[in-house]
Design a protein around this motif. Structure first.
Motif, short mmCIF file in Angstrom:
data_model
loop_
_atom_site.label_atom_id
_atom_site.label_comp_id
_atom_site.label_asym_id
_atom_site.label_seq_id
_atom_site.Cartn_x
_atom_site.Cartn_y
_atom_site.Cartn_z
N ALA A 1 8.46 -23.43 -1.37
CA ALA A 1 8.41 -22.11 -0.72
C ALA A 1 8.00 -21.03 -1.70
N VAL A 2 8.52 -21.08 -2.92
CA VAL A 2 8.15 -20.07 -3.91
C VAL A 2 6.69 -20.20 -4.30
N ALA A 3 6.21 -21.44 -4.46
CA ALA A 3 4.81 -21.63 -4.85
C ALA A 3 3.85 -21.19 -3.74
N ALA A 4 4.25 -21.35 -2.48
CA ALA A 4 3.36 -21.04 -1.37
C ALA A 4 3.46 -19.60 -0.89
N ARG A 5 4.62 -18.96 -1.09
CA ARG A 5 4.83 -17.65 -0.48
C ARG A 5 5.28 -16.57 -1.47
N ARG A 6 5.17 -16.79 -2.73
CA ARG A 6 5.58 -15.74 -3.66
C ARG A 6 4.47 -14.69 -3.77
N SER A 7 4.87 -13.49 -4.08
CA SER A 7 3.93 -12.38 -4.21
C SER A 7 3.57 -12.18 -5.68
N ALA A 8 2.79 -11.14 -5.93
CA ALA A 8 2.39 -10.83 -7.30
C ALA A 8 3.31 -9.81 -7.96
N GLN A 9 4.46 -9.55 -7.35
CA GLN A 9 5.40 -8.59 -7.89
C GLN A 9 6.18 -9.19 -9.06
N PRO A 10 6.81 -8.36 -9.89
CA PRO A 10 7.50 -8.89 -11.08
C PRO A 10 8.64 -9.83 -10.76
#
Length: 366
Positions: free
Chosen positions: A52-61
């Motif tokens: 889920a993190v690899a597919a839906r993470r954003s570019a935020q810190p």
């Protein structure tokens, strides 16, 4: 009909999912992990969180903080197994390593250092450590996927001051990850000492200082904008709200005690717990009327939010049901290989489908 189809299609456009939906999904996975020591099921839950993190993470810190939770999970498992070896590897079972036993004084209640290390003791330490690591990683996935600043806008008005403190605390680790990246890039440009010990000292001091300053700046900014500012209330309203809050808290404590102690009357368990939750909800709503704040573009719940949240709740409920009715799956023996049931696989599939039903984030890596 066309308008409804257009609305459903627009919900899948790139945008940030409601942070509460991500937290409900992650807490459902963490709940399921807390109800089992099956290593296969725990590894699947960790894999779903990583997917889920690899597919839906954003570019935020805050999206870069997930790797810290992964390393923390690895450290938890290693420390748990190491303590199993240091505090005695077990008396019965298949001995894997013979170590000299160091007896301790009688006031240590039978503890000893080292001794024979058995296969069962190592597996017990591995299973327990893996369960705690899975919980930490699942919570870390919510921290990496959900926007903490938008999460603050979803906190009930009565809990706004507590929510502000929680948001500041939650953002420390993401700010730490971002500070490491920026300080490391600055040090590479400046050059200088590159040894492990001296380089670590040059890295940690500015990183800790920068992350703390940014968290304090966030708190100061929220205070300047009037977060948690309350309006006037009469003495009677304050006494009523405080009395309801104390009554609800007491009922919740009594209900939890009644549920843990099987010798108490039946009315002291779940009925008292439900009553305490209802009274606390009324008190929170009553206290929320004193908080004056406005919302700019409030977050809306659409069908992706509902699917993500429902999948997390379903996974948590499935984990509880397995722990009650499929004990061999939830708590496998240390002498045989663990197994998985169809319900456990369906729960994992529901978690994956729920995460992938979320829209792609704006400016995300996926």
């Amino acid at each position: 009909m066309r308008r409804r189809l257009a609305t459903l299609a627009n919900a899948r456009l790139p945008r940030d999912l409601h942070p509460v939906a991500w937290w409900l999904w992650a807490l459902g996975l963490a709940t399921a992990a807390s109800f089992t020591t099956n290593p296969y099921l725990l590894l699947l839950l960790i894999g779903v969180a990583c997917l889920a993190v690899a597919a839906r993470r954003s570019a935020q810190p805050w999206a870069d903080s997930f790797r810290i939770y992964l390393w923390l999970g690895v450290a938890i498992v290693a420390i748990r197994v190491l303590f199993r070896i240091l505090l005695g590897g077990g008396d019965g079972g298949r001995v894997l390593l013979h170590l000299p036993s160091i007896p301790l004084p009688h006031w240590t209640l039978g503890l000893r250092l080292l001794g024979p290390v058995t296969q069962e003791s190592l597996l017990a330490g591995l299973y327990d450590g893996l369960r705690l690591a899975a919980i930490v990683i699942c919570v870390g996935s919510a921290n990496a996927l959900a926007n903490p600043k938008r999460l603050l806008r979803s906190v009930p008005p009565a809990l706004y001051e507590i929510g502000s403190a929680l948001v500041v605390a939650v953002t420390v680790l993401p700010q730490l990850a971002d500070s490491v990246r920026r300080v490391r890039a600055a040090q590479l440009l400046r050059g200088g000492e590159t040894g492990r010990v001296r380089g670590l000292r040059r890295l940690m001091v500015p990183v800790l200082e920068d992350s703390l300053e940014r968290s304090l700046a966030l708190a100061a900014g929220m205070d300047t904008r009037g977060y948690g500012r309350t309006a006037g209330a009469t003495a009677r309203e304050r006494r009523t709200t405080g009395g309801l809050m104390l009554l609800g808290l007491g009922a919740v404590c009594a209900g939890v005690y009644g549920g843990l102690d099987q010798t108490t009357p039946a009315w002291l368990g779940r009925p008292m717990l439900v009553l305490g939750v209802l009274v606390s909800a009324v008190a929170i709503r009553q206290a929320g009327r004193r908080v004056v704040r406005t919302r700019y573009r409030p977050d809306r719940w659409r069908w992706p939010e509902l699917v993500v949240a429902a999948s997390g709740v379903a996974v948590g409920a499935a984990g509880w049901w397995i722990s009650q009715h499929q004990l061999q799956v939830a708590y496998p023996s240390l002498t045989v290989a663990p197994t998985l049931s169809a319900l456990a696989l369906l729960a994992i599939a529901a978690a994956v489908v729920g995460a992938l039903c979320s829209p792609r984030p704006l400016g995300g890596s996926a």
